[in-house]
Design a protein around this motif. Structure first.
Motif, PDB file in Angstrom:
ATOM      1  N   TYR A 104       0.853  -1.181   0.000  1.00 34.13           N
ATOM      2  CA  TYR A 104       0.000   0.000   0.000  1.00 34.13           C
ATOM      3  C   TYR A 104       0.891   1.234   0.000  1.00 34.13           C
ATOM      4  N   ARG A 105       0.614   2.132  -0.898  1.00 31.47           N
ATOM      5  CA  ARG A 105       1.368   3.387  -0.972  1.00 31.47           C
ATOM      6  C   ARG A 105       0.403   4.507  -1.288  1.00 31.47           C
ATOM      7  N   GLY A 106       0.087   5.336  -0.271  1.00 35.51           N
ATOM      8  CA  GLY A 106      -0.901   6.384  -0.468  1.00 35.51           C
ATOM      9  C   GLY A 106      -2.241   5.738  -0.795  1.00 35.51           C
ATOM     10  N   GLY A 107      -2.835   6.125  -1.902  1.00 33.92           N
ATOM     11  CA  GLY A 107      -4.105   5.543  -2.317  1.00 33.92           C
ATOM     12  C   GLY A 107      -3.945   4.391  -3.298  1.00 33.92           C
ATOM     13  N   GLN A 108      -2.691   3.965  -3.535  1.00 35.22           N
ATOM     14  CA  GLN A 108      -2.435   2.910  -4.509  1.00 35.22           C
ATOM     15  C   GLN A 108      -2.159   1.582  -3.804  1.00 35.22           C
ATOM     16  N   LYS A 109      -2.514   0.500  -4.468  1.00 34.49           N
ATOM     17  CA  LYS A 109      -2.378  -0.824  -3.872  1.00 34.49           C
ATOM     18  C   LYS A 109      -1.887  -1.813  -4.927  1.00 34.49           C
ATOM     19  N   LEU A 110      -0.858  -2.558  -4.586  1.00 36.61           N
ATOM     20  CA  LEU A 110      -0.316  -3.604  -5.453  1.00 36.61           C
ATOM     21  C   LEU A 110      -0.518  -4.939  -4.745  1.00 36.61           C
ATOM     22  N   VAL A 111      -1.189  -5.883  -5.417  1.00 41.21           N
ATOM     23  CA  VAL A 111      -1.489  -7.192  -4.840  1.00 41.21           C
ATOM     24  C   VAL A 111      -0.914  -8.270  -5.759  1.00 41.21           C
ATOM     25  N   VAL A 112      -0.135  -9.191  -5.153  1.00 42.24           N
ATOM     26  CA  VAL A 112       0.475 -10.271  -5.926  1.00 42.24           C
ATOM     27  C   VAL A 112       0.156 -11.607  -5.250  1.00 42.24           C
ATOM     28  N   PRO A 113      -0.915 -12.297  -5.677  1.00 43.45           N
ATOM     29  CA  PRO A 113      -1.180 -13.655  -5.173  1.00 43.45           C
ATOM     30  C   PRO A 113      -0.327 -14.665  -5.951  1.00 43.45           C
ATOM     31  N   ILE A 114       0.286 -15.595  -5.238  1.00 44.41           N
ATOM     32  CA  ILE A 114       1.105 -16.628  -5.868  1.00 44.41           C
ATOM     33  C   ILE A 114       0.567 -17.993  -5.449  1.00 44.41           C
ATOM     34  N   LEU A 115      -0.008 -18.740  -6.381  1.00 47.12           N
ATOM     35  CA  LEU A 115      -0.502 -20.088  -6.103  1.00 47.12           C
ATOM     36  C   LEU A 115       0.690 -21.044  -6.101  1.00 47.12           C
ATOM     37  N   LEU A 116       0.950 -21.676  -4.932  1.00 42.84           N
ATOM     38  CA  LEU A 116       2.099 -22.570  -4.805  1.00 42.84           C
ATOM     39  C   LEU A 116       1.748 -23.986  -5.233  1.00 42.84           C
ATOM     40  N   THR A 117       0.567 -24.445  -4.855  1.00 40.23           N
ATOM     41  CA  THR A 117       0.116 -25.773  -5.255  1.00 40.23           C
ATOM     42  C   THR A 117      -1.405 -25.795  -5.287  1.00 40.23           C
ATOM     43  N   ASP A 118      -1.973 -26.532  -6.217  1.00 38.66           N
ATOM     44  CA  ASP A 118      -3.429 -26.589  -6.339  1.00 38.66           C
ATOM     45  C   ASP A 118      -4.019 -27.815  -5.654  1.00 38.66           C
ATOM     46  N   CYS A 119      -3.204 -28.516  -4.843  1.00 38.59           N
ATOM     47  CA  CYS A 119      -3.704 -29.624  -4.037  1.00 38.59           C
ATOM     48  C   CYS A 119      -3.270 -29.417  -2.597  1.00 38.59           C
ATOM     49  N   LEU A 120      -4.020 -29.921  -1.656  1.00 41.45           N
ATOM     50  CA  LEU A 120      -3.756 -29.693  -0.238  1.00 41.45           C
ATOM     51  C   LEU A 120      -2.860 -30.801   0.307  1.00 41.45           C
ATOM     52  N   ASN A 121      -1.540 -30.514   0.359  1.00 40.85           N
ATOM     53  CA  ASN A 121      -0.552 -31.440   0.905  1.00 40.85           C
ATOM     54  C   ASN A 121      -0.129 -30.937   2.276  1.00 40.85           C
ATOM     55  N   PRO A 122      -0.398 -31.678   3.364  1.00 42.27           N
ATOM     56  CA  PRO A 122      -0.090 -31.181   4.717  1.00 42.27           C
ATOM     57  C   PRO A 122       1.374 -30.811   4.919  1.00 42.27           C
ATOM     58  N   VAL A 123       2.297 -31.619   4.387  1.00 45.33           N
ATOM     59  CA  VAL A 123       3.730 -31.334   4.565  1.00 45.33           C
ATOM     60  C   VAL A 123       4.114 -30.059   3.829  1.00 45.33           C
ATOM     61  N   PHE A 124       3.665 -29.933   2.591  1.00 39.92           N
ATOM     62  CA  PHE A 124       3.970 -28.744   1.803  1.00 39.92           C
ATOM     63  C   PHE A 124       3.318 -27.507   2.430  1.00 39.92           C
ATOM     64  N   ALA A 125       2.060 -27.661   2.911  1.00 42.06           N
ATOM     65  CA  ALA A 125       1.346 -26.531   3.517  1.00 42.06           C
ATOM     66  C   ALA A 125       2.060 -26.042   4.770  1.00 42.06           C
ATOM     67  N   THR A 126       2.585 -26.996   5.582  1.00 45.22           N
ATOM     68  CA  THR A 126       3.317 -26.610   6.796  1.00 45.22           C
ATOM     69  C   THR A 126       4.609 -25.883   6.443  1.00 45.22           C
ATOM     70  N   GLY A 127       5.338 -26.418   5.482  1.00 46.28           N
ATOM     71  CA  GLY A 127       6.591 -25.780   5.070  1.00 46.28           C
ATOM     72  C   GLY A 127       6.377 -24.412   4.467  1.00 46.28           C
ATOM     73  N   ALA A 128       5.293 -24.258   3.695  1.00 42.74           N
ATOM     74  CA  ALA A 128       5.007 -22.970   3.059  1.00 42.74           C
ATOM     75  C   ALA A 128       4.717 -21.879   4.081  1.00 42.74           C
ATOM     76  N   PHE A 129       4.302 -22.281   5.278  1.00 42.12           N
ATOM     77  CA  PHE A 129       4.058 -21.300   6.346  1.00 42.12           C
ATOM     78  C   PHE A 129       5.285 -21.097   7.232  1.00 42.12           C
ATOM     79  N   VAL A 130       5.922 -22.194   7.641  1.00 42.50           N
ATOM     80  CA  VAL A 130       7.021 -22.128   8.613  1.00 42.50           C
ATOM     81  C   VAL A 130       8.256 -21.457   8.012  1.00 42.50           C
ATOM     82  N   ILE A 131       8.608 -21.797   6.783  1.00 44.22           N
ATOM     83  CA  ILE A 131       9.848 -21.278   6.193  1.00 44.22           C
ATOM     84  C   ILE A 131       9.819 -19.752   6.048  1.00 44.22           C
ATOM     85  N   PRO A 132       8.799 -19.154   5.387  1.00 47.96           N
ATOM     86  CA  PRO A 132       8.803 -17.679   5.277  1.00 47.96           C
ATOM     87  C   PRO A 132       8.623 -16.981   6.621  1.00 47.96           C
TER      88      PRO A 132
END
Length: 540
Positions: A344-372
């Motif tokens: 967010y900068r003033g009245g402007q907004k930049l949004v970047v969604p990044i789809l990592l995987t289109d299936c729900l893998n518990p190990v991958f989902a945990t790593g995608a949260f813990v690492i960043p």
């Protein structure tokens, strides 16, 4: 010795002439003659003294010019120099304090409205969808892009116009629309809004809002599609349930009918909201909670359960500057796992969604949260926090340096004024000594901590000069022929000729030791308090 209201800081001109804010025209003229006689440049031959006299003479003339003019003085008393510089003027028919203040408030509001009318605000959003699975399949990283932009202009006191548009591309399909909205405030309680859109969703609409009571409001709207002529009717009711909680009901009737019930609770550090929505063949329940850890950082968690999705969102954000904020969100659900970056900068907004995987893998989902999250904590501890500490320290040093330069400049001006007062002050002092009258032995103005300690102790010597200024000469100069000294209530003492502010931003006191009738006295008064000496209660 509490500090007074802020408006009393605007009475420096009274301090320059050592007058009460209630001084009469005759008292103003008398004070002006006294100070103008002392500081008139023609009295001095030395170039240094002549320059100092000219500088102080200009201050005296400016104070007299304003305080001797009834209209300028009235503006100054209410709004200070800012009011005079902004060009506020009073009509000749205003003679009561209430009328004067009302007129000044009206003029100020008028100028604020003019500024708003000339102001144009813009806002926009850019969203760039990325997909890692699509990239690994060789179809490219970018999945789609969307842009919205609008410009808002205040047409008049009651009318606002908004012009905007949007574009969206998803794969090989795209579209866009242009829209315009005109809002008009019908009264303090109601408003009406006209809207039109052309493009992918061409429509015309009207919406009206009204405050039903101090705690309730309602909105009703009607839109018509220009493609198939279908009508949509919307209604919304909002009710304040408590000081921090609001409830709402929304009803939409038309091709996509729905009903939604929601609530929002907001206080200084927390914001929580929830909504239940039922539509034709669908439903959705969502909750959102945001906690503000400090003025610069916050965390959030959200969940959504619907007929076609189950999703949870966790993340946080940090304020980078006055106008910029960055957020990172972790999203996990039956559609997959993704990251979402927002700037967010003033009245402007930049949004970047990044789809990592289109299936729900518990190990991958945990790593995608813990690492960043771990990466951010390390980055914060070893880089971000040290950087901000260093920057804040640098700002503090710069502020200290600026304050120091301001104090040095003030001290130099005070010394010049005191040098011009010295001869008259000595003459008055000698006369009072002969009469066993009022003689100021020592007077110090500045830090309340230093002067409180000095007043409470029995010491007669004073070593420190930091945070205080010696004002013995100005006070001896201000002793009148009757052997009395009066500094007026409500007038900040740093504005008195020969004084300055030795510690900006700190509470200040005036400490005085004086002799009267062969007896020693001392007194300590606040910055805005009246000083009247001699008095028996000051006797040691």
């Amino acid at each position: 010795m509490a500090e007074p209201k802020e408006e009393q800081d605007s009475r420096e001109l009274y301090a320059v002439l050592n007058l009460s804010p209630e001084a009469s025209d005759e008292e103003i003229r008398k004070a002006y003659r006294q100070w103008a006689q002392l500081y008139h440049p023609d009295k001095y031959q030395s170039p240094n003294l002549k320059d100092a006299a000219t500088e102080n003479f200009q201050r005296v003339c400016e104070a007299y010019e304003i305080l001797s003019d009834p209209n300028k003085r009235q503006v100054y008393d209410v709004y200070g120099m800012e009011g005079l510089k902004s060009g506020l003027e009073l009509g000749p028919s205003l003679d009561k304090a209430e009328e004067i203040k009302a007129e000044l408030d009206r003029l100020k509001r008028m100028r604020e409205q003019e500024k708003r009318a000339a102001r144009i605000q813009s806002s926009g959003t850019i969203m760039s969808n990325m997909s890692l699975p699509q990239y690994l399949d060789g179809d490219g990283l970018f999945k789609g892009m969307a842009m919205t932009s609008e410009i808002q202009s205040q047409l008049s006191k009651r009318s606002v116009a908004v012009i905007g548009g949007n574009l969206a591309v998803d794969g090989h399909v795209g579209g866009g629309a242009a829209n315009a909205v005109l809002s008009h405030q019908l009264s303090e309680a109601s408003s009406i809004e006209f809207m039109a859109s052309a493009g992918l969703r061409s429509l015309l609409g009207v919406q009206t809002s009204r405050h039903i009571s101090s705690h309730s409001s309602a909105t009703a709207g009607l839109t018509m599609s220009l493609k198939d002529g279908s009508l949509n009717l919307s209604n919304a009711w909002t009710r304040q349930l408590s000081d921090t909680t609001n409830g709402s009901i929304q009803l939409l009737l038309g091709s996509q009918s729905s009903v939604a019930v929601g609530w929002q609770k907001k206080d200084e550090r927390r914001t929580a909201s929830g909504e239940v929505k039922f539509g034709t063949g669908s439903f959705e329940t969502s909750v959102h909670y945001t906690h503000r850890f400090s003025s610069k950082s916050h965390g959030c968690i959200a969940g959504r359960i619907g007929s076609s999705s189950i999703e949870m969102e966790v993340g946080g954000g940090r304020k980078l500057s006055k106008f910029s904020t960055v957020r990172w969100l972790y999203v996990v659900g039956i559609q997959g796992v993704s990251w979402r970056f927002e700037l967010y900068r003033g009245g402007q907004k930049l949004v970047v969604p990044i789809l990592l995987t289109d299936c729900l893998n518990p190990v991958f989902a945990t790593g995608a949260f813990v690492i960043p999250a771990s990466f951010y904590l390390v980055l914060k501890k070893f880089f971000i926090k040290p950087y901000y500490l260093k920057r804040n320290k640098q700002k503090a040093l710069e502020k200290e340096g600026k304050s120091s330069a301001q104090v040095q400049e003030g001290r130099a001006a005070a010394e010049k004024a005191q040098k011009l007062q010295q001869n008259v002050a000595n003459r008055k002092r000698n006369k009072q000594l002969e009469m066993e009258g009022l003689v100021i032995m020592k007077a110090l103005y500045g830090s309340d901590t230093i002067l409180n300690n000095l007043y409470s102790s029995n010491e007669t010597s004073f070593e420190s000069t930091s945070g205080v200024i010696d004002v013995t000469t100005p006070l001896n100069f201000l002793v009148n022929d009757s052997g009395q000294l009066k500094l007026h209530e409500g007038v900040k003492k740093s504005g008195i000729m020969g004084f300055c502010d030795p510690c900006p931003g700190e509470r200040k006191l005036l400490y005085v030791e004086y002799a009267y009738a062969s007896n020693q006295h001392k007194v300590l008064v606040g910055d805005y308090e009246e000083l009247l000496i001699p008095q028996g209660i000051h006797r040691l």
